[in-house]
Design a protein around this motif. Sequence first.
Motif, mmCIF file in Angstrom:
data_model
loop_
_atom_site.group_PDB
_atom_site.id
_atom_site.type_symbol
_atom_site.label_atom_id
_atom_site.label_comp_id
_atom_site.label_asym_id
_atom_site.label_seq_id
_atom_site.Cartn_x
_atom_site.Cartn_y
_atom_site.Cartn_z
ATOM 1 N N ARG A 87 81.475 26.914 66.485
ATOM 2 C CA ARG A 87 82.786 27.436 66.112
ATOM 3 C C ARG A 87 82.927 27.593 64.598
ATOM 4 N N ALA A 88 82.539 26.560 63.845
ATOM 5 C CA ALA A 88 82.700 26.621 62.381
ATOM 6 C C ALA A 88 81.844 27.737 61.785
ATOM 7 N N THR A 89 80.624 27.880 62.285
ATOM 8 C CA THR A 89 79.734 28.935 61.787
ATOM 9 C C THR A 89 80.286 30.311 62.117
ATOM 10 N N THR A 90 80.769 30.466 63.337
ATOM 11 C CA THR A 90 81.322 31.754 63.763
ATOM 12 C C THR A 90 82.517 32.133 62.903
ATOM 13 N N HIS A 91 83.413 31.176 62.674
ATOM 14 C CA HIS A 91 84.607 31.463 61.873
ATOM 15 C C HIS A 91 84.220 31.815 60.445
ATOM 16 N N ARG A 92 83.283 31.090 59.870
ATOM 17 C CA ARG A 92 82.860 31.340 58.481
ATOM 18 C C ARG A 92 82.252 32.736 58.337
ATOM 19 N N LEU A 93 81.375 33.113 59.255
ATOM 20 C CA LEU A 93 80.714 34.414 59.151
ATOM 21 C C LEU A 93 81.677 35.562 59.463
ATOM 22 N N ALA A 94 82.530 35.384 60.474
ATOM 23 C CA ALA A 94 83.489 36.443 60.803
ATOM 24 C C ALA A 94 84.470 36.659 59.660
ATOM 25 N N THR A 95 84.898 35.579 59.014
ATOM 26 C CA THR A 95 85.804 35.695 57.868
ATOM 27 C C THR A 95 85.119 36.406 56.705
ATOM 28 N N ALA A 96 83.839 36.107 56.489
ATOM 29 C CA ALA A 96 83.088 36.785 55.430
ATOM 30 C C ALA A 96 82.926 38.273 55.735
ATOM 31 N N LEU A 97 82.647 38.607 56.993
ATOM 32 C CA LEU A 97 82.525 40.010 57.381
ATOM 33 C C LEU A 97 83.861 40.734 57.236
ATOM 34 N N GLU A 98 84.956 40.019 57.495
ATOM 35 C CA GLU A 98 86.286 40.597 57.308
ATOM 36 C C GLU A 98 86.560 40.862 55.830
ATOM 37 N N ALA A 99 86.116 39.955 54.956
ATOM 38 C CA ALA A 99 86.322 40.133 53.515
ATOM 39 C C ALA A 99 85.628 41.391 53.011
ATOM 40 N N HIS A 100 84.498 41.736 53.635
ATOM 41 C CA HIS A 100 83.770 42.949 53.267
ATOM 42 C C HIS A 100 84.230 44.164 54.080
ATOM 43 N N GLU A 101 85.278 43.969 54.920
ATOM 44 C CA GLU A 101 85.878 45.020 55.739
ATOM 45 C C GLU A 101 84.938 45.539 56.817
ATOM 46 N N PHE A 102 83.878 44.749 57.150
ATOM 47 C CA PHE A 102 83.045 45.086 58.293
ATOM 48 C C PHE A 102 83.744 44.683 59.582
ATOM 49 N N LEU A 103 84.649 43.720 59.484
ATOM 50 C CA LEU A 103 85.544 43.353 60.562
ATOM 51 C C LEU A 103 86.976 43.422 60.053
ATOM 52 N N SER A 104 87.920 43.627 60.962
ATOM 53 C CA SER A 104 89.342 43.508 60.646
ATOM 54 C C SER A 104 89.997 42.776 61.809
ATOM 55 N N ARG A 105 91.307 42.608 61.742
ATOM 56 C CA ARG A 105 92.015 41.866 62.792
ATOM 57 C C ARG A 105 92.981 42.769 63.541
ATOM 58 N N THR A 106 93.109 42.522 64.824
ATOM 59 C CA THR A 106 94.159 43.161 65.603
ATOM 60 C C THR A 106 95.467 42.445 65.314
ATOM 61 N N ASP A 120 97.138 40.678 67.181
ATOM 62 C CA ASP A 120 97.192 39.352 67.794
ATOM 63 C C ASP A 120 96.092 38.433 67.253
ATOM 64 N N GLY A 121 95.470 38.841 66.127
ATOM 65 C CA GLY A 121 94.556 37.953 65.430
ATOM 66 C C GLY A 121 93.103 38.018 65.856
ATOM 67 N N ARG A 122 92.753 38.889 66.814
ATOM 68 C CA ARG A 122 91.351 39.002 67.225
ATOM 69 C C ARG A 122 90.581 39.879 66.240
ATOM 70 N N TRP A 123 89.274 39.616 66.118
ATOM 71 C CA TRP A 123 88.448 40.429 65.244
ATOM 72 C C TRP A 123 88.010 41.705 65.950
ATOM 73 N N ARG A 124 87.943 42.791 65.173
ATOM 74 C CA ARG A 124 87.452 44.070 65.665
ATOM 75 C C ARG A 124 86.632 44.722 64.549
ATOM 76 N N ILE A 125 85.953 45.819 64.880
ATOM 77 C CA ILE A 125 85.189 46.547 63.879
ATOM 78 C C ILE A 125 86.130 47.037 62.781
ATOM 79 N N GLY A 126 85.742 46.827 61.522
ATOM 80 C CA GLY A 126 86.605 47.164 60.399
ATOM 81 C C GLY A 126 86.292 48.515 59.784
ATOM 82 N N PRO A 127 87.172 48.992 58.892
ATOM 83 C CA PRO A 127 87.007 50.316 58.294
ATOM 84 C C PRO A 127 85.755 50.433 57.433
ATOM 85 N N GLY A 128 85.312 49.332 56.838
ATOM 86 C CA GLY A 128 84.117 49.399 56.008
ATOM 87 C C GLY A 128 82.886 49.740 56.808
ATOM 88 N N LEU A 129 82.768 49.179 58.004
ATOM 89 C CA LEU A 129 81.619 49.458 58.851
ATOM 90 C C LEU A 129 81.703 50.860 59.431
#
Length: 237
Positions: A44-63, A65-74
């Motif tokens: 869980r901790a690893t997943t959260h850390r990496l997903a948050t990092a991917l979000e910071a680079h806009e490879f992921l974003s949030r819906t 309701d807080g779920r991660w999805r593909i972000g505009p950068g990707l």
Amino acid sequence: MEHDSTGDITSGIKVLDRSVLILQAVADGPRSLAQLCEDTGLPRATTHRLATALEAHEFLSRTDDGRWRIGPGLVSLSSGHGDLLIETATPLMHQIMELTGESVQLYRISGNTRLCVATVEPTSGLHNSVPVGSRLSLTAGSAARVFAAFGSDEVRARVLNDAAFTASDLTEVRENGWAVSFSEREAGLASVSVPVFGPGNTIIAALSISGLDARFPRDAGEKWGALLIEAANQLAS
């Protein structure tokens, strides 16, 4: 190139391989943290850390309701193809800018912020500038009101305690179909925003006109709301 015990391809660079696992999971649809852990088998901790990092680079974003999805950068990196919503919105935003003489922005919700994914600004004169990639609050401003009014109950619960607006204000936004704010997020700035809906009548973006409070029409909703709603309907079609 290597294969792990399950036959999956690995690069030998653990953090990269784990990040790819997360991206592959989200490519099938939005995922909560628990779902990401289940799909990837990562802690869980690893997943959260990496997903948050991917979000910071806009490879992921949030819906909303807080779920991660593909972000505009990707999306913008994929085979030279741009973001369809942004591509469709840009000419409409130019038309709105020409008609109003003010700046126009398109926002997506991303975690606890709204992310500016497109902007069109007048070439001269004083105007509001919001660079693409800017992350702004969900607790103040007309676009924040729109995300809170038309988003999920979870979003409203997350922002209302600290918001510059109330639940009653959001009821008015839903009734009008647009939101306005004056010097709410930042002194001297004003804006009017409308929701952009996707499949299932789910809000996917907010379209805004913004400018200097001193000259922004006090009846901006009545004056420009219909213009924005017409453009938002074209984006939703």
